[in-house]
Motif scaffolding. Sequence first.
Motif, PDB file in Angstrom:
ATOM      1  N   ILE A  56      31.255 146.704  53.403  1.00 11.58           N
ATOM      2  CA  ILE A  56      30.657 147.956  52.937  1.00 11.58           C
ATOM      3  C   ILE A  56      31.638 149.107  53.095  1.00 11.58           C
ATOM      4  N   LEU A  57      32.352 149.132  54.206  1.00  9.30           N
ATOM      5  CA  LEU A  57      33.346 150.181  54.434  1.00  9.30           C
ATOM      6  C   LEU A  57      34.463 150.090  53.402  1.00  9.30           C
ATOM      7  N   ARG A  58      34.876 148.869  53.082  1.00 11.23           N
ATOM      8  CA  ARG A  58      35.930 148.685  52.080  1.00 11.23           C
ATOM      9  C   ARG A  58      35.474 149.205  50.712  1.00 11.23           C
ATOM     10  N   GLN A  59      34.235 148.920  50.347  1.00 12.65           N
ATOM     11  CA  GLN A  59      33.704 149.397  49.075  1.00 12.65           C
ATOM     12  C   GLN A  59      33.624 150.923  49.029  1.00 12.65           C
ATOM     13  N   ASN A  60      33.196 151.514  50.145  1.00 13.14           N
ATOM     14  CA  ASN A  60      33.125 152.975  50.200  1.00 13.14           C
ATOM     15  C   ASN A  60      34.503 153.602  50.064  1.00 13.14           C
ATOM     16  N   HIS A  61      35.490 153.020  50.752  1.00 18.24           N
ATOM     17  CA  HIS A  61      36.859 153.523  50.641  1.00 18.24           C
ATOM     18  C   HIS A  61      37.377 153.378  49.212  1.00 18.24           C
ATOM     19  N   GLN A  62      36.992 152.292  48.547  1.00 14.49           N
ATOM     20  CA  GLN A  62      37.436 152.073  47.171  1.00 14.49           C
ATOM     21  C   GLN A  62      36.883 153.147  46.241  1.00 14.49           C
ATOM     22  N   MET A  63      35.620 153.499  46.421  1.00 11.57           N
ATOM     23  CA  MET A  63      35.024 154.565  45.613  1.00 11.57           C
ATOM     24  C   MET A  63      35.738 155.895  45.849  1.00 11.57           C
ATOM     25  N   LEU A  64      36.029 156.188  47.107  1.00 12.02           N
ATOM     26  CA  LEU A  64      36.683 157.450  47.435  1.00 12.02           C
ATOM     27  C   LEU A  64      38.131 157.480  46.948  1.00 12.02           C
ATOM     28  N   THR A  65      38.791 156.328  46.935  1.00 12.60           N
ATOM     29  CA  THR A  65      40.166 156.267  46.451  1.00 12.60           C
ATOM     30  C   THR A  65      40.262 156.740  45.010  1.00 12.60           C
ATOM     31  N   ALA A  66      39.233 156.434  44.213  1.00 14.39           N
ATOM     32  CA  ALA A  66      39.236 156.816  42.796  1.00 14.39           C
ATOM     33  C   ALA A  66      39.285 158.326  42.614  1.00 14.39           C
TER      34      ALA A  66
END
Length: 292
Positions: free
Chosen positions: A25-35
């Motif tokens: 879940i943390l990885r997915q959240n970071h991925q969204m923020l990276t965009a």
Amino acid sequence: MCASSKVYVVYMGSKDGGADNRDEILRQNHQMLTAVHKGSVEQAKASHLYSYRHGFRGFAAKLTEDQASQMAGIWPESPSFSDAGMPPVPAGWKGKCQSGEAFNVTTCNRKVIGARYYLSGYEAEEDSVKTVSFRSPRDSSGHGSHTASIAAGRYVTNMNYKGLAAGGARGGAPMARIAVYKTCWDSGCYDVDLLAAFDDAIRDGVHVLSLSLGPDAPQGDYFSDAISVGSFHATSRGVVVVSSVGNAGTQGSATNLAPWMITVAAGSTDRDFTSDIILGNGANFTVVPSSS
């Protein structure tokens, strides 16, 4: 982070019944923020404050106003896709919601009744696929959600763009259902994925197919163009296919010209967003920002 950043909550609806995998879940959240941090993983991680994963899905992050606006509308949880007051899903609907990164089956509702994604052609054609923006139907750029809300977004009150054009907003058919078929990725769209989406949409029972994409100009041979081929078979089975004519607006730039499709060109409105500039001596100037 710049001083104008504030803390925002990105709410992503009810959690599914799966395990609470904190790292994933943390990885997915970071991925969204990276965009929204122009690809910077370091800035994405630095902006992240909390992950919400037990009672509901979402996260808190420190973002600028522009970054926050990029995050809003992108997600199916947007009020444009609310199912409030809508009747049950039609019994003849055969589509499904496909789970994936940051997208659960429960994300669909009586408004968004289907969601699929197509990745096989993209992965087969690319020599090296390092990262993919959400291996799921979730929209990573906002383009799909934007065009879907134009076609069938619910009525939303108190809308504005940075204080301009305040008022209500809705799509062309606010009570219509939406089924999403995500076929485009970071480097483009591949014919085999597009044809798979057409094939599934026909089987699922859609009434109208809206495509906000097209081939490069000039228009190619209809018999070798995936959109022309897919739309022909959809139309022959009673599905109305509507597509964009292109964005260039120059002579010879129109595409999606197959006669069995309804092709829509860009338009304009007679609206001006005016602002007043008052100088120190009291002089007042009315300014109309350029649309370019």
